[in-house]
Each structure stands twice: as structure tokens, then as C-alpha cells.
Write a protein that holds these residues in place. Sequence first.
Motif, PDB file in Angstrom:
ATOM      1  N   TYR A  16     -40.565 -16.900  32.008  1.00 26.45           N
ATOM      2  CA  TYR A  16     -40.346 -17.308  33.400  1.00 26.45           C
ATOM      3  C   TYR A  16     -40.703 -16.154  34.347  1.00 26.45           C
ATOM      4  N   ILE A  17     -41.506 -16.471  35.358  1.00 24.24           N
ATOM      5  CA  ILE A  17     -42.016 -15.468  36.290  1.00 24.24           C
ATOM      6  C   ILE A  17     -41.676 -15.872  37.718  1.00 24.24           C
ATOM      7  N   LEU A  18     -41.199 -14.906  38.494  1.00 22.13           N
ATOM      8  CA  LEU A  18     -40.886 -15.123  39.905  1.00 22.13           C
ATOM      9  C   LEU A  18     -42.016 -14.573  40.760  1.00 22.13           C
ATOM     10  N   THR A  19     -42.474 -15.368  41.718  1.00 16.82           N
ATOM     11  CA  THR A  19     -43.514 -14.929  42.639  1.00 16.82           C
ATOM     12  C   THR A  19     -43.270 -15.600  43.983  1.00 16.82           C
ATOM     13  N   ASN A  20     -44.233 -15.494  44.899  1.00 14.57           N
ATOM     14  CA  ASN A  20     -44.107 -16.151  46.195  1.00 14.57           C
ATOM     15  C   ASN A  20     -44.724 -17.544  46.158  1.00 14.57           C
ATOM     16  N   GLN A  21     -44.132 -18.461  46.889  1.00 14.19           N
ATOM     17  CA  GLN A  21     -44.617 -19.840  46.920  1.00 14.19           C
ATOM     18  C   GLN A  21     -46.039 -19.930  47.449  1.00 14.19           C
ATOM     19  N   HIS A  22     -46.351 -19.140  48.488  1.00 19.77           N
ATOM     20  CA  HIS A  22     -47.685 -19.269  49.078  1.00 19.77           C
ATOM     21  C   HIS A  22     -48.780 -18.746  48.145  1.00 19.77           C
ATOM     22  N   VAL A  23     -48.405 -17.976  47.128  1.00 23.09           N
ATOM     23  CA  VAL A  23     -49.390 -17.488  46.156  1.00 23.09           C
ATOM     24  C   VAL A  23     -49.917 -18.640  45.298  1.00 23.09           C
ATOM     25  N   VAL A  24     -49.038 -19.581  44.952  1.00 21.02           N
ATOM     26  CA  VAL A  24     -49.434 -20.682  44.067  1.00 21.02           C
ATOM     27  C   VAL A  24     -49.639 -21.987  44.819  1.00 21.02           C
ATOM     28  N   ILE A  45     -42.741 -24.343  37.767  1.00 27.69           N
ATOM     29  CA  ILE A  45     -41.450 -24.954  37.464  1.00 27.69           C
ATOM     30  C   ILE A  45     -40.813 -25.515  38.732  1.00 27.69           C
ATOM     31  N   GLY A  46     -40.956 -24.787  39.821  1.00 27.99           N
ATOM     32  CA  GLY A  46     -40.394 -25.240  41.091  1.00 27.99           C
ATOM     33  C   GLY A  46     -40.657 -24.229  42.180  1.00 27.99           C
ATOM     34  N   VAL A  47     -40.542 -24.681  43.427  1.00 27.41           N
ATOM     35  CA  VAL A  47     -40.779 -23.799  44.564  1.00 27.41           C
ATOM     36  C   VAL A  47     -39.685 -23.986  45.603  1.00 27.41           C
ATOM     37  N   ASN A  48     -39.554 -22.994  46.444  1.00 33.75           N
ATOM     38  CA  ASN A  48     -38.674 -23.056  47.593  1.00 33.75           C
ATOM     39  C   ASN A  48     -39.507 -22.660  48.801  1.00 33.75           C
ATOM     40  N   HIS A  49     -39.954 -23.663  49.572  1.00 34.70           N
ATOM     41  CA  HIS A  49     -40.828 -23.404  50.712  1.00 34.70           C
ATOM     42  C   HIS A  49     -40.120 -22.581  51.782  1.00 34.70           C
ATOM     43  N   THR A  50     -38.839 -22.845  51.975  1.00 34.56           N
ATOM     44  CA  THR A  50     -38.098 -22.162  53.031  1.00 34.56           C
ATOM     45  C   THR A  50     -38.076 -20.660  52.820  1.00 34.56           C
ATOM     46  N   TYR A  51     -37.888 -20.236  51.572  1.00 36.78           N
ATOM     47  CA  TYR A  51     -37.750 -18.816  51.277  1.00 36.78           C
ATOM     48  C   TYR A  51     -38.997 -18.226  50.626  1.00 36.78           C
ATOM     49  N   ASP A  52     -40.071 -19.023  50.552  1.00 36.47           N
ATOM     50  CA  ASP A  52     -41.353 -18.553  50.028  1.00 36.47           C
ATOM     51  C   ASP A  52     -41.220 -18.002  48.610  1.00 36.47           C
ATOM     52  N   LEU A  53     -40.520 -18.744  47.748  1.00 37.72           N
ATOM     53  CA  LEU A  53     -40.359 -18.336  46.357  1.00 37.72           C
ATOM     54  C   LEU A  53     -40.892 -19.419  45.432  1.00 37.72           C
ATOM     55  N   ALA A  54     -41.382 -19.002  44.278  1.00 40.66           N
ATOM     56  CA  ALA A  54     -41.836 -19.943  43.257  1.00 40.66           C
ATOM     57  C   ALA A  54     -41.488 -19.393  41.883  1.00 40.66           C
ATOM     58  N   VAL A  55     -41.152 -20.298  40.979  1.00 43.00           N
ATOM     59  CA  VAL A  55     -40.946 -19.943  39.576  1.00 43.00           C
ATOM     60  C   VAL A  55     -42.052 -20.603  38.771  1.00 43.00           C
ATOM     61  N   ILE A  56     -42.786 -19.798  38.013  1.00 48.36           N
ATOM     62  CA  ILE A  56     -43.821 -20.319  37.128  1.00 48.36           C
ATOM     63  C   ILE A  56     -43.486 -19.904  35.699  1.00 48.36           C
ATOM     64  N   LYS A  57     -44.144 -20.536  34.730  1.00 46.18           N
ATOM     65  CA  LYS A  57     -43.816 -20.266  33.324  1.00 46.18           C
ATOM     66  C   LYS A  57     -45.086 -20.179  32.496  1.00 46.18           C
ATOM     67  N   ILE A  58     -45.093 -19.220  31.576  1.00 48.94           N
ATOM     68  CA  ILE A  58     -46.181 -19.096  30.615  1.00 48.94           C
ATOM     69  C   ILE A  58     -45.609 -19.204  29.205  1.00 48.94           C
ATOM     70  N   GLN A  59     -46.451 -19.541  28.256  1.00 50.26           N
ATOM     71  CA  GLN A  59     -46.011 -19.657  26.865  1.00 50.26           C
ATOM     72  C   GLN A  59     -46.068 -18.286  26.197  1.00 50.26           C
ATOM     73  N   ALA A  60     -45.071 -17.481  26.523  1.00 50.61           N
ATOM     74  CA  ALA A  60     -44.956 -16.137  25.952  1.00 50.61           C
ATOM     75  C   ALA A  60     -43.469 -15.852  25.802  1.00 50.61           C
ATOM     76  N   GLU A  61     -42.904 -16.350  24.734  1.00 53.37           N
ATOM     77  CA  GLU A  61     -41.451 -16.379  24.581  1.00 53.37           C
ATOM     78  C   GLU A  61     -40.820 -15.012  24.358  1.00 53.37           C
ATOM     79  N   THR A  62     -41.593 -14.019  23.927  1.00 53.22           N
ATOM     80  CA  THR A  62     -40.993 -12.740  23.533  1.00 53.22           C
ATOM     81  C   THR A  62     -41.058 -11.671  24.621  1.00 53.22           C
ATOM     82  N   LEU A  63     -41.521 -12.027  25.807  1.00 58.05           N
ATOM     83  CA  LEU A  63     -41.621 -11.035  26.875  1.00 58.05           C
ATOM     84  C   LEU A  63     -40.239 -10.542  27.300  1.00 58.05           C
TER      85      LEU A  63
END
Length: 278
Positions: A16-24, A45-63
Motif C-alpha cells: 500500500y502506497i500513499l501519494t497525492n490524488q492529483h498525481v493519479v 484503492i481510493g482517493v480523497n479529493h478534499t485533502y488531495d490524497l490517494a492510496v494505491i497498491k502494488i503486488q509486492a507483499e514483502t515491502l
Amino acid sequence: MEIDSGSGIIFKEGGYILTNQHVVDGAKSIKVKLYNDLVYDASVIGVNHTYDLAVIKIQAETLQPIKMGSAVGLEQGTEVLSIGNPMGRAFHENIRQGTILSVSEPLITVDKSTGVHSALNIIQTTILPSSINSGGALCNTKGELIGINSIEMNHSKGTIKSSFYMTIEDAKQFTSEILNGENLLRTVLGIYGEEARPKTQEGIQGVYVKEVSRESEAYEAGLRPTDIIVEFNGEKIKYIKDMDKAIKKITTDEEVTCKVFKNGYYRGLNIKVNGVKK
């Protein structure tokens, strides 16, 4: 084909990776490149437009997720590190050192595209905005995450000599809401404000209005910059948190009363507000 880039933070096990909503925002596909040059496909996974946050996910379970720190108690002059990948440059070029200028009192802001209000704590540092980019991490000298950068936030502040970050406390709260799929009801106020300082603002305690969107119902009702909100929807207002709680209680479209200190007098306003899903 237009390609945009930004930084991200591995914050939770399972990729699970946290970034900004406007990036994705609007991306047809998302690629994540790690420090070891491995590239993964990512899903939103989901975004929050109000706070400009997004959660994305990659298949890399051991990070290994980043260690979480705290912005509570940060003092002016505290050393911090900004980590990001501006303009796609190599990772080793993008650790910048600076110091804390301030950790602001909570500010009420508004998403101009949705009208949804927010209350955020902002960290200001001496690190130049040109050396960071959206989704980058702000860490303490232990390498613990204490804030997340947003180019949008820095552009709105209009400074070239310092940079601004959302505190990790706020980011964790909103990230939890994204992961839980919560649809919180917010209301449209269209204001930008801060907690009034009694020593300088006529001894009145409440939310000091710094800006009001001309398209908002609050403006239509007569709310203006320099007004101080002391009561909202029957709730006494002394701090930003009081205002935030009072607004979140409104779950349907309705007209609420707002008591303000305006031009030396107290005045009541009736403001139409809309319950909106975030």
C-alpha cells in the motif's frame, strides 16, 4: 501520450502506497518504480479529493513500510528531511535537509472544485519547493514520517522560499477513511479561516474568516473576511475543532444559524448548507 510523475510512500504492509490524488487523477495506467529499479503496475484503492490524497497498491507483499513519527510537539528550528523524486531524477539526488519554520494552528480550507471544507494542520519548512514534489515524505532525523508534501498546497501558498506539508496525524486519519471506504457527509461552506487570536482580534474567541468564496451560500448569507464565527448551528465555537465537529453533524441539506462578530457587533446569519458525500 502525456505522462505525469510524483512520489509515494509505502505506509502499510501488502504494497500500500500513499501519494497525492492529483498525481493519479485521470490516469489510464499507473506504474510504480522502486528504489531498486523494479517496476510494478498499481491500482487505485481510493482517493480523497478534499485533502488531495490517494492510496494505491502494488503486488509486492514483502515491502517494509516506513516508520511513523509524529508532528506533535515539533519546534521551530528542528531539523527535517524531505524525500521525493522531482522530475524523475535519480533517488540519491532527492534528499533535502531543512528546518521547521512553524507548525500552524488548524486552518479551514475549501476544495474549490467540490466546495467541501477541511481543517488541516500545516508544517512549514525552509526546504525550497523546487527540490520536492507531490507525494514526497517529510521525515525527522530518525527517518520517521511526520508529513506529506503536496505541490498543490505549495502553489496555493505562493511561496518560493519555503515548503508546506500535511501533518502525518491528518494524513493517517484521512488514509484510514480511504481504506475503510467511508463516505463521510461534509457540508459546503466555502470559507478559509483560522482560530481567532483574542489579543489581536478584539478579544473575541472563535473562527476568524480569512476568505469566503463568492459562489458559496455563506457569502450569499453575508459572511465576509474578518468576521469571527462564535456559534454555528447551535454549537459554541472557540476552536477550529469545534467548527469541524459542528459541520460534520449536518447530514442533510438545511439552513443553519451562524452567529458572527462583525464590525464590532454580533450578528446572526442564516446559511444554507448541503450534506455532500466525500
